[in-house]
Design a protein around this motif. Structure first.
Motif, short mmCIF file in Angstrom:
data_model
loop_
_atom_site.label_atom_id
_atom_site.label_comp_id
_atom_site.label_asym_id
_atom_site.label_seq_id
_atom_site.Cartn_x
_atom_site.Cartn_y
_atom_site.Cartn_z
N ILE A 1 0.80 -0.78 -0.07
CA ILE A 1 0.34 0.21 -0.23
C ILE A 1 0.81 1.09 -0.10
N PHE A 2 1.08 2.14 -1.06
CA PHE A 2 1.36 3.42 -1.10
C PHE A 2 0.34 4.70 -0.25
N ILE A 3 1.17 4.84 0.43
CA ILE A 3 0.08 6.02 1.13
C ILE A 3 1.68 7.61 0.60
N ASP A 4 1.04 8.40 0.52
CA ASP A 4 2.04 9.46 -0.23
C ASP A 4 1.45 10.38 -0.92
N PRO A 5 -0.18 11.34 -0.47
CA PRO A 5 -1.41 11.83 -0.14
C PRO A 5 -0.38 13.81 -0.44
N PRO A 6 -0.83 14.86 -1.41
CA PRO A 6 -0.28 15.59 -1.07
C PRO A 6 -0.23 16.69 0.20
N TYR A 7 0.88 16.76 0.90
CA TYR A 7 1.88 17.25 1.52
C TYR A 7 0.71 18.39 2.80
N ALA A 8 -0.15 18.58 2.14
CA ALA A 8 -0.74 19.82 2.82
C ALA A 8 -2.02 19.54 2.95
N LEU A 9 -2.21 18.23 2.36
CA LEU A 9 -4.08 17.87 3.48
C LEU A 9 -3.89 17.48 4.41
N ASN A 10 -2.44 16.72 4.58
CA ASN A 10 -2.30 16.32 6.05
C ASN A 10 -3.27 15.00 6.29
N LEU A 11 -3.02 14.31 5.44
CA LEU A 11 -4.05 13.29 5.39
C LEU A 11 -3.77 11.89 6.13
N TRP A 12 -2.17 11.61 6.09
CA TRP A 12 -1.46 10.66 6.55
C TRP A 12 -2.54 9.70 7.88
N HIS A 13 -2.90 10.48 8.83
CA HIS A 13 -3.54 9.69 9.46
C HIS A 13 -4.98 8.91 9.30
N ASP A 14 -5.50 9.19 9.12
CA ASP A 14 -7.24 9.47 8.20
C ASP A 14 -6.90 8.58 7.27
N ILE A 15 -5.91 8.01 6.51
CA ILE A 15 -5.68 7.35 5.12
C ILE A 15 -5.36 6.15 6.09
N ILE A 16 -4.24 5.82 6.53
CA ILE A 16 -3.83 5.17 7.78
C ILE A 16 -5.12 3.83 8.97
N ASN A 17 -5.44 4.66 9.35
CA ASN A 17 -6.95 4.79 10.38
C ASN A 17 -8.15 3.82 9.30
N ALA A 18 -8.46 4.30 7.66
CA ALA A 18 -9.06 4.10 7.10
C ALA A 18 -8.87 2.41 6.47
N ILE A 19 -7.43 2.12 6.48
CA ILE A 19 -6.91 1.26 6.05
C ILE A 19 -7.74 -0.13 7.47
N ILE A 20 -6.80 0.38 8.17
CA ILE A 20 -7.13 -0.42 9.27
C ILE A 20 -8.55 -0.77 10.03
N THR A 21 -9.70 0.54 9.40
CA THR A 21 -11.47 -0.22 9.74
C THR A 21 -11.52 -0.69 8.68
N HIS A 22 -11.16 -0.90 7.68
CA HIS A 22 -11.53 -1.83 6.74
C HIS A 22 -11.06 -3.03 6.32
N ASN A 23 -9.53 -3.41 7.27
CA ASN A 23 -9.56 -4.54 6.64
C ASN A 23 -8.80 -4.66 5.38
N LEU A 24 -7.75 -3.55 5.12
CA LEU A 24 -7.51 -3.43 4.03
C LEU A 24 -6.06 -4.05 3.49
N TYR A 25 -5.12 -4.33 4.92
CA TYR A 25 -4.01 -4.91 5.48
C TYR A 25 -4.16 -6.51 5.76
N HIS A 26 -3.37 -6.58 5.42
CA HIS A 26 -3.01 -8.31 6.89
C HIS A 26 -1.84 -8.42 7.13
N ALA A 27 -1.48 -9.63 8.17
CA ALA A 27 -0.26 -9.44 8.67
C ALA A 27 1.17 -8.91 7.99
N ASP A 28 1.11 -9.54 6.71
CA ASP A 28 3.07 -9.30 6.03
C ASP A 28 2.57 -7.76 4.79
#
Length: 205
Positions: free
Chosen positions: A137-164
């Motif tokens: 998963i690539f997380i490279d949002p426009p810096y000014a929008l400060n979206l890193w936390h929102d994106i990672i939280n959404a990925i966790i909430t919606h189970n879009l990742y696995h252990a590896d």
């Protein structure tokens, strides 16, 4: 959003949705093929030097991988993954003109719906609609929008990742303090020019 800084144009009216810029794929079956992208504020493809570093880090992890590029921009990172053996990539791009350009690039590379999914919407609206976990998963949002936390939280909430799952993150800020609210393990990190980049995994709950 895989991007690089360009000198601002003196005449702002010159900005358009015309794909006047290009970035070159640096490895794999599409090596040396160019991808075009529009001239839009905040759209800055990751420089070649950093992309070479990223894909040295990911060597051995790309074969048959499912890839998610959350803020795709030029699409260089996702197309590079597909060039190097990834089985499928989802690209999210909010800019309508650039999303159309991504579809054009996919067609030019003869990629089909079994290879690539391009979604013209924001990450916040799209992530809840994706149903399966991704390997990279690539997380490279426009810096000014400060979206890193929102994106990672959404990925966790919606189970879009696995252990590896490997997460790539890019920022104009030091990464460890930026992401210290998450339980993560850093795999690789580097500072290239003014860009902080790294790969991490989420520790098991």
């Amino acid at each position: 959003m895989n991007r690089t800084t360009r000198t601002p144009k003196s005449n702002k009216s010159n900005k358009s949705n015309t794909p006047t810029n290009q970035v070159r794929i640096i490895g794999g079956q599409f090596k040396r093929r160019n991808i075009s992208f529009i001239d839009a504020d905040g759209l800055r493809p990751t420089p070649d030097r950093l992309r070479e570093t990223i894909f040295n880090w990911l060597m051995g992890e790309l074969q048959d991988a499912r890839v998610l590029d959350v803020c795709a921009g030029s699409g260089a990172l996702a197309f590079e993954c597909l060039s190097r053996g990834a089985s499928f990539a989802t690209l999210i791009e909010a800019n309508t003109a650039q999303a159309s350009q991504l579809k054009y690039s996919a067609d030019t590379l003869k990629l089909t719906k079994t290879d690539i999914q391009i979604i013209n919407n924001t990450a916040q609206k799209t992530l809840p609609t994706l149903g399966s976990p991704y390997d990279i998963i690539f997380i490279d949002p426009p810096y000014a929008l400060n979206l890193w936390h929102d994106i990672i939280n959404a990925i966790i909430t919606h189970n879009l990742y696995h252990a590896d799952t490997l997460f790539y993150v890019e920022s104009d800020q030091t990464l460890e303090p930026l992401l210290n609210s998450f339980d993560i393990r850093w795999v690789k990190s580097a500072k290239v020019g003014q860009v902080f980049a790294g790969i991490f995994q989420l520790n098991p709950l």
